[in-house]
Scaffold this motif. Structure first.
Motif, PDB file in Angstrom:
ATOM      1  N   VAL A 163     -17.485   4.577  -6.763  1.00  0.00           N
ATOM      2  CA  VAL A 163     -16.382   4.358  -7.697  1.00  0.00           C
ATOM      3  C   VAL A 163     -16.934   4.230  -9.109  1.00  0.00           C
ATOM      4  CG1 VAL A 163     -14.394   2.912  -8.267  1.00  0.00           C
ATOM      5  CG2 VAL A 163     -15.162   3.067  -5.901  1.00  0.00           C
TER       6      VAL A 163
ATOM      7  N   PHE B 172     -15.438   3.274 -12.845  1.00  0.00           N
ATOM      8  CA  PHE B 172     -14.352   2.923 -13.755  1.00  0.00           C
ATOM      9  C   PHE B 172     -14.853   3.218 -15.167  1.00  0.00           C
ATOM     10  CE2 PHE B 172     -13.242  -0.126 -10.287  1.00  0.00           C
ATOM     11  CZ  PHE B 172     -11.984   0.372 -10.023  1.00  0.00           C
TER      12      PHE B 172
ATOM     13  N   ARG C  61     -15.652   0.233 -17.499  1.00  0.00           N
ATOM     14  CA  ARG C  61     -16.499  -0.892 -17.099  1.00  0.00           C
ATOM     15  C   ARG C  61     -17.836  -0.408 -16.607  1.00  0.00           C
ATOM     16  NH1 ARG C  61     -12.234  -3.358 -13.234  1.00  0.00           N
ATOM     17  NH2 ARG C  61     -10.620  -3.796 -14.759  1.00  0.00           N
TER      18      ARG C  61
ATOM     19  N   GLN D  92     -21.187  -0.743 -14.155  1.00  0.00           N
ATOM     20  CA  GLN D  92     -21.626  -1.353 -12.903  1.00  0.00           C
ATOM     21  C   GLN D  92     -23.127  -1.577 -12.956  1.00  0.00           C
ATOM     22  OE1 GLN D  92     -21.196   1.351  -9.607  1.00  0.00           O
ATOM     23  NE2 GLN D  92     -21.052   3.030 -11.057  1.00  0.00           N
ATOM     24  N   LEU D  93     -23.726  -1.243 -14.100  1.00  0.00           N
ATOM     25  CA  LEU D  93     -25.158  -1.465 -14.254  1.00  0.00           C
ATOM     26  C   LEU D  93     -25.398  -2.805 -14.927  1.00  0.00           C
ATOM     27  CD1 LEU D  93     -25.890   2.165 -15.317  1.00  0.00           C
ATOM     28  CD2 LEU D  93     -26.826   1.056 -13.300  1.00  0.00           C
ATOM     29  N   TRP D  94     -26.660  -3.192 -15.023  1.00  0.00           N
ATOM     30  CA  TRP D  94     -26.999  -4.486 -15.609  1.00  0.00           C
ATOM     31  C   TRP D  94     -27.340  -4.281 -17.077  1.00  0.00           C
ATOM     32  CZ3 TRP D  94     -27.336  -3.205 -10.658  1.00  0.00           C
ATOM     33  CH2 TRP D  94     -26.948  -4.137  -9.704  1.00  0.00           C
TER      34      TRP D  94
ATOM     35  N   ASP E 280     -28.828  -5.844 -19.483  1.00  0.00           N
ATOM     36  CA  ASP E 280     -30.134  -6.104 -20.082  1.00  0.00           C
ATOM     37  C   ASP E 280     -31.283  -5.441 -19.330  1.00  0.00           C
ATOM     38  OD1 ASP E 280     -29.357  -7.651 -22.270  1.00  0.00           O
ATOM     39  OD2 ASP E 280     -29.023  -9.379 -20.971  1.00  0.00           O
ATOM     40  N   LEU E 281     -30.980  -4.751 -18.259  1.00  0.00           N
ATOM     41  CA  LEU E 281     -32.047  -4.130 -17.473  1.00  0.00           C
ATOM     42  C   LEU E 281     -32.163  -2.641 -17.793  1.00  0.00           C
ATOM     43  CD1 LEU E 281     -31.722  -5.433 -13.803  1.00  0.00           C
ATOM     44  CD2 LEU E 281     -33.316  -6.154 -15.566  1.00  0.00           C
TER      45      LEU E 281
ATOM     46  N   LEU F  65     -32.093  -1.758  -7.876  1.00  0.00           N
ATOM     47  CA  LEU F  65     -31.328  -2.880  -7.349  1.00  0.00           C
ATOM     48  C   LEU F  65     -30.141  -2.377  -6.518  1.00  0.00           C
ATOM     49  CD1 LEU F  65     -31.768  -5.860  -7.541  1.00  0.00           C
ATOM     50  CD2 LEU F  65     -30.462  -5.921  -9.662  1.00  0.00           C
ATOM     51  N   LEU F  66     -29.467  -1.350  -7.034  1.00  0.00           N
ATOM     52  CA  LEU F  66     -28.331  -0.788  -6.291  1.00  0.00           C
ATOM     53  C   LEU F  66     -28.785  -0.222  -4.948  1.00  0.00           C
ATOM     54  CD1 LEU F  66     -26.291   0.902  -9.144  1.00  0.00           C
ATOM     55  CD2 LEU F  66     -25.493  -0.911  -7.619  1.00  0.00           C
TER      56      LEU F  66
ATOM     57  N   ILE G 220     -28.999  -3.067  -2.713  1.00  0.00           N
ATOM     58  CA  ILE G 220     -27.674  -3.597  -2.380  1.00  0.00           C
ATOM     59  C   ILE G 220     -27.004  -2.725  -1.323  1.00  0.00           C
ATOM     60  CG2 ILE G 220     -25.346  -3.953  -3.289  1.00  0.00           C
ATOM     61  CD1 ILE G 220     -26.678  -4.824  -5.927  1.00  0.00           C
TER      62      ILE G 220
ATOM     63  N   ARG H  49     -27.765  -1.632 -22.462  1.00  0.00           N
ATOM     64  CA  ARG H  49     -27.054  -1.958 -23.706  1.00  0.00           C
ATOM     65  C   ARG H  49     -27.422  -1.053 -24.867  1.00  0.00           C
ATOM     66  NH1 ARG H  49     -31.426  -5.033 -25.829  1.00  0.00           N
ATOM     67  NH2 ARG H  49     -32.314  -6.161 -24.072  1.00  0.00           N
TER      68      ARG H  49
END
Lengths: 267, 330
Positions: free
Chosen positions: B101, B103, B106, B108-110, B112-113, B121-122, B125, B155
């Motif tokens: 998904v 969006f 928005r 879905q990543l981090w 500051d990483l 990480l994903l 998960i 960012r």
């Protein structure tokens, strides 16, 4: 990858993110240490003036304080996700993303951040705890060490329960309720003094509603080899921290109701 | 059985209403007033594996609600939803490990990483096997041209770079179905093209089923074989896009450059849509006025420099469609 290993990965990532600003992490940690030291200085000044309060001395108070404060500091390492849940997850709809991942929301929120800066608070709490224990000449035995660990574990469960409860309310209010700080920070403040100093209604609140007394007062009495001046049976003193786990379990009922509400109403 | 089956889906929200100002907030605490908003009523459709479906409709029409229900984060009030034979919200964990998904609004990543650490990480998960993960990641990085952004914190990425990283992130676990909610919103032209290209390739080469919502009709034109138009919580049309266009606007456009100042044209069934110096844009119905006849007539009467035939812009088709169904912005 199992949940515990994943949590380790989450925390490694979180720490790397925080270490992008190392000066900030170090200053926050030092700040937490110093602020809480000032806390303790105020208590010291009080006892330096009056010597004893209802038979409790500075050393006793330091042990009460150290236990409750260490519990809170440990909880604060891993409950940030619950603490800011309303504003960071419900209001923004970011909880959708949590639900889109094939892992439990609880695990993901615990993994949200590992707050390095809380080491300052934990260090201060343990320092005060062991200085206090030395002042009252507490004789450490393996049994006492286990009792201490069990007490702090109960305290961590209780504070974690408060955080989970606070987050659960956010499903309805969509804001993080600052009011809960009265219970968390207020709980730390109230828990650092023996229950016997408080008025009856307040004592009952701290035993039956938000059982701070069960994770500090009773087990610390056992640690100090003191009978309860209020007359609780001796077997109860080391058993009481179990109430922290009970509180946590009850909080998760609210949490589940909150998630059910979220999935039926949207953000 | 179709891969996605939706039958008689209904969803109503209760929205708390509050008077403005402090007094309103206080009054709201004591006595809450609620307004009922019907987000979906009676929505039915089905999707076979490998289809690419565009979901369009004005704001508030029910697109996002449908996507949320299909992805398992919202429970419908009534109706049946089956995705891969599972009910999304009762079998959430099994369901979400098989879908991707994105969006548009928005991340879905981090934040500051670095992108690559977020991907790692994903993979953990979603329990992606390490060898498969590496192969997948490398393929997606090449496809989405992410080599240069992998080491940068999220960012610091531009919106276009971030969206490409988001799409890669949604695909690391090899989902069979991809839901894209406004994937091109706010992107510059090259990024939009890149996103469309990737979606098309995933659909064609890997057979990923795609359901996408968008306001950008060029996305639909470039991608969707099939379009569902939704308005006021109902399916207004479900057809190939060309059919929709033909049904709504059986109209052609002719843009004519004249050698001199553009003349007045008076012909039955032909309308002047715009006039700019020596250029005219004409609208006509090819059933009544065959295109060759119109061109011959123009060339005979005037000195014509250039002619090209066009179709009305897709936005116009959709706007006209909403008008026909009284389904403007809800």
């Amino acid at each position: 990858m199992n949940s515990l290993a994943l949590l380790g990965r989450y925390y490694a990532a979180s720490m790397r993110a925080q270490m992008q600003y190392p000066a900030s992490a170090i200053m926050l940690g030092t700040g937490a240490f110093l602020v809480t030291i000032i806390d303790m200085l105020a208590v010291w000044a009080l006892f330096d003036r009056f010597g004893q309060v209802q038979g409790w001395g500075l050393g006793d108070i330091a042990v009460f304080y150290g236990v409750i404060s260490a519990s809170f500091a440990i909880t604060d390492f891993f409950t940030r996700g619950f603490d800011i849940f309303g504003s960071a997850f419900v209001k923004t709809g970011a909880f959708d993303r949590v639900l889109l991942r094939p892992r439990s929301p609880t695990l993901q929120l615990i993994g949200y951040e590992f707050r390095l800066s809380r080491f300052g608070r934990l260090a201060q709490a343990l320092l005060v705890l062991f200085v206090g224990a030395a002042l009252v000449d507490l004789q450490w035995t393996p049994e006492k060490a286990v009792l201490l660990a069990w007490t702090i574990a109960g305290g961590v469960a209780l504070f974690a329960g408060l955080m989970v409860l606070q987050a659960s309310f956010a499903f309805w209010t969509t804001e993080s309720l600052e009011v809960f700080n009265v219970l968390t920070y207020g709980g730390v403040q109230a828990g650092q003094f023996p229950l016997s100093l408080y008025a009856g209604w307040f004592r009952n609140l701290l035993i039956f509603i938000v059982p701070i007394g069960c994770v500090a007062y009773y087990p610390v009495l056992a640690l100090l080899d003191q009978p309860d001046p209020l007359g609780a049976p001796a077997w109860w003193l080391p058993t009481a921290p179990a109430m922290g786990f009970l509180f946590l379990a009850a909080s998760f009922l609210a949490w589940r109701a909150g998630i059910a509400r979220y999935t039926s109403t949207g953000s | 059985m179709p891969q996605i089956l939706v039958e008689d889906l209904a969803k109503t929200y209760r929205v708390a209403e509050r008077d403005p100002g402090l007094l309103g907030a206080v009054r709201g605490l004591v006595h809450r007033r609620h307004r009922t908003v019907e987000a979906l009523r009676d929505v039915s459709f089905s999707l076979e594996a490998g289809e690419l479906l565009g979901f369009i409709g004005p704001n508030g029409a029910g697109k996002s609600t449908t996507i949320k229900i299909l992805s398992g984060i919202l429970k419908p009030d009534a109706g049946l939803v089956l995705v891969n034979g599972r009910v999304p919200f009762t079998d959430r964990i099994a369901h979400v490990s098989k879908i991707g998904v994105v969006f548009g609004q928005r991340t879905q990543l981090w934040w500051d990483l670095p992108v690559s650490e977020g991907f790692d990480l994903l993979a953990d998960i979603y329990r992606v096997e390490p060898a498969r993960y590496r192969a997948n990641r490398d393929e997606l990085v090449a496809l989405l041209r992410l080599e240069r952004v992998l080491d940068r914190p999220v960012r610091q990425l531009s919106l276009g770079q971030r969206m490409r990283a988001e799409i890669a992130a949604a695909l690391l676990h090899e989902p069979d179905i991809l839901f894209l909610d406004e994937p091109t919103i706010g992107l510059d032209a090259p990024s939009k093209l890149a996103v469309r290209e990737v979606v098309r390739r995933l659909n064609r080469e890997r057979g990923v089923t795609v359901l996408l919502t968008t306001h950008d009709m060029h996305d639909i034109e470039a991608l969707a074989q099939r379009v569902i138009v939704i308005g006021h919580g109902q399916v207004l049309a479900d057809s190939p896009f060309e059919t929709l266009r033909a049904n709504v606007l059986a109209e052609r456009r002719l843009v004519v450059d004249f050698a001199h100042e553009a003349p007045e044209i008076i012909m039955a069934g032909v309308e002047i849509r715009s006039r700019q110096g020596q250029t005219l844009e004409l609208a006509f119905d090819p059933a009544r006025t065959p295109t060759p006849n119109l061109i011959a007539a123009l060339a005979a009467a005037h000195e014509v420099v250039d002619i090209h035939v066009g179709e009305p812009a897709i936005e116009e088709v959709i706007a006209r469609f909403y008008d026909l169904h009284g389904a403007g912005e809800a």
